[in-house]
Every structure is written in structure tokens, then in C-alpha cells.
Design an enzyme around this catalytic site. Structure first.
Site, short mmCIF file in Angstrom:
data_model
loop_
_atom_site.label_atom_id
_atom_site.label_comp_id
_atom_site.label_asym_id
_atom_site.label_seq_id
_atom_site.Cartn_x
_atom_site.Cartn_y
_atom_site.Cartn_z
N SER A 15 0.96 -1.13 0.02
CA SER A 15 0.08 0.01 -0.09
C SER A 15 0.78 1.18 0.10
O SER A 15 1.44 1.41 -1.05
CB SER A 15 -1.17 0.07 1.26
OG SER A 15 -1.72 0.85 1.01
N THR A 16 0.78 2.17 0.98
CA THR A 16 1.70 3.31 0.89
C THR A 16 2.94 3.09 0.94
O THR A 16 3.78 2.22 1.89
CB THR A 16 1.15 4.11 2.33
OG1 THR A 16 -0.08 4.29 2.51
CG2 THR A 16 1.91 5.40 2.33
N HIS A 41 -2.40 -0.97 -3.40
CA HIS A 41 -3.75 -0.33 -3.00
C HIS A 41 -3.22 1.03 -4.05
O HIS A 41 -2.41 1.82 -3.85
CB HIS A 41 -3.67 0.26 -1.64
CG HIS A 41 -4.08 -0.86 -0.79
ND1 HIS A 41 -3.72 -0.89 0.36
CD2 HIS A 41 -4.60 -2.13 -1.42
CE1 HIS A 41 -4.28 -1.84 1.06
NE2 HIS A 41 -4.71 -2.64 -0.06
N MET A 134 -0.21 1.07 5.08
CA MET A 134 -0.92 1.65 6.29
C MET A 134 -2.14 0.62 6.67
O MET A 134 -2.60 -0.03 5.54
CB MET A 134 -1.43 3.10 6.03
CG MET A 134 -2.31 3.48 7.26
SD MET A 134 -2.61 5.33 6.96
CE MET A 134 -1.25 6.26 6.57
N ASP A 137 -4.44 -4.71 5.75
CA ASP A 137 -4.80 -5.53 4.78
C ASP A 137 -3.48 -6.50 4.40
O ASP A 137 -2.53 -5.89 4.30
CB ASP A 137 -5.12 -4.69 3.54
CG ASP A 137 -5.83 -5.30 2.44
OD1 ASP A 137 -6.39 -6.41 2.79
OD2 ASP A 137 -5.51 -5.00 1.34
#
Length: 198
Positions: A15-16, A41, A134, A137
Site C-alpha cells: 500500500s503506502t 492499493h 498503512m 490488509d
């Protein structure tokens, strides 16, 4: 020893901060790597361009995943920003599945959706890596992969932009090892070549 094979599979989630982490890992994998499935993401309008950028930078071929596509060695498939990506088994091969089901952990695509499917389809023939991001997930999916016999890796805190998702995985015992992002590709290759030394 070569590492490709129709029964082998690599799964990556992020993600991030994940765009550069994925680039770091993918660029370290050889052109004969097993099929790679990835969820990052990212909004729908960016995933195709991200896959094209990775394709220019890596030895493996990288593309946005398409529903019903057969997973091929030396290729990496990125979940499109509008759909969950999953893998199913069809005879001796893996097939990609896209769905617009409800968000998982507030995300679509979701890393957990991918990892859970890889655990079911590939079991101990898979290697999973959960990278910077973050939230949580991917943590439970990575745990399911480990319980199914897969070798699992979490990116370490010092090399993460956000140590959220990997931390969750480490805390629940989902990761066999925790590694700096720069060491993950080599460890994936080693785990695939020497499964008894995982």
C-alpha cells in the site's frame, strides 16, 4: 537450478510507499521467475501506467491483470484499481480472476483477497511478500498462506514508508522472515530454489 514452473507462484501486496518497494523487489527477480501476482492499493486510473513503468524497468514482463488470463512464468500481473485479484487452479496452471465484490479491509483491490486465494490455489508452492503500507490488509491472508505451507516475508520497519501492514503480519505470526526491502528478491529466489532450506 531454474526456478520457473507451472506449480510455483509469487504473491506480493503493498500500500503506502509500495510503488517503489514493488519496483525494488521485481527488479531483483530473474526473467525466469515463476508467475507473480500483485496487489497495490492504487486508484483505477494509475494501475495500468504503473504496470507499464514496471515492465520497462524489470526483467520479468509486467502487465495489468485480465480476468481469465493464464499465469505464465516470467510474467507479473498487477491487480487493476477497480477489482479484487484472485488466483484459481485450472489443471496444472493458475488462472487470474477479477471481481468487483465489496471492499475488504476498506480496499478494492485487497491484498487479503489475493493472498487468501493464493493460499487455497498454491499452498506450499507459493512465496508471499507483504510490503510497506498503512492498516492491516494482507496480514491475515499472509498468515493463511503460511499455514498452507507457503514461505512468507514481511518488509522490515526500517525500510518501510509506513510499517502498518507488515507489522500486523509480524504480530500475528504470519511472516516466516522479516527483511529489508533490498533483500527480499534474493530471498524469494533462494526459497524457490531450495524449499527445504526455507
Amino acid at each position: 537450478m531454474r526456478i520457473e514452473g507451472a506449480d510455483r507462484l509469487i504473491a506480493i501486496g503493498a500500500s503506502t510507499g509500495g510503488t517503489e518497494a514493488i519496483r525494488e523487489v521485481l527488479s531483483g527477480l530473474p526473467a525466469d521467475a515463476p508467475g507473480i501476482v500483485m496487489t497495490q492499493h492504487m486508484p483505477e486510473r494509475f494501475t495500468k501506467a504503473f504496470a507499464e513503468r514496471l515492465d520497462r524497468l524489470c526483467a520479468v514482463r509486467v502487465k495489468e491483470a485480465e480476468h481469465g488470463e493464464r499465469v505464465r512464468a516470467g510474467h507479473a500481473y498487477l491487480a487493476p484499481g477497480h477489482s479484487h485479484l484472485a488466483v484459481s487452479r485450472s489443471g496444472t496452471h493458475y488462472v487470474l480472476e477479477l471481481s468487483n465484490g465489496p471492499p475488504v479491509n476498506r480496499h478494492r483491490p485487497s491484498v487479503d483477497a489475493l493472498f487468501h486465494s493464493v493460499a487455497r490455489a498454491a499452498g506450499g508452492n507459493a512465496v508471499g511478500a507483504l510490503l510497506t503500507g498503512m492498516g492491516k490488509d494482507g496480514a491475515l491472508g499472509l498468515l493463511e498462506m503460511r499455514r498452507a505451507g507457503a514461505f512468507t516475508i514481511a518488509q522490515n520497519e526500517v525500510s518501510c514508508v509506513v510499517y502498518g501492514m507488515p507489522r500486523e503480519a509480524v504480530e500475528i505470526g504470519a511472516a516466516c522472515e522479516t527483511l529489508h526491502v533490498q533483500a527480499i528478491a534474493a530471498r524469494i529466489v533462494e526459497a524457490l530454489r531450495n524449499p527445504l532450506r526455507r
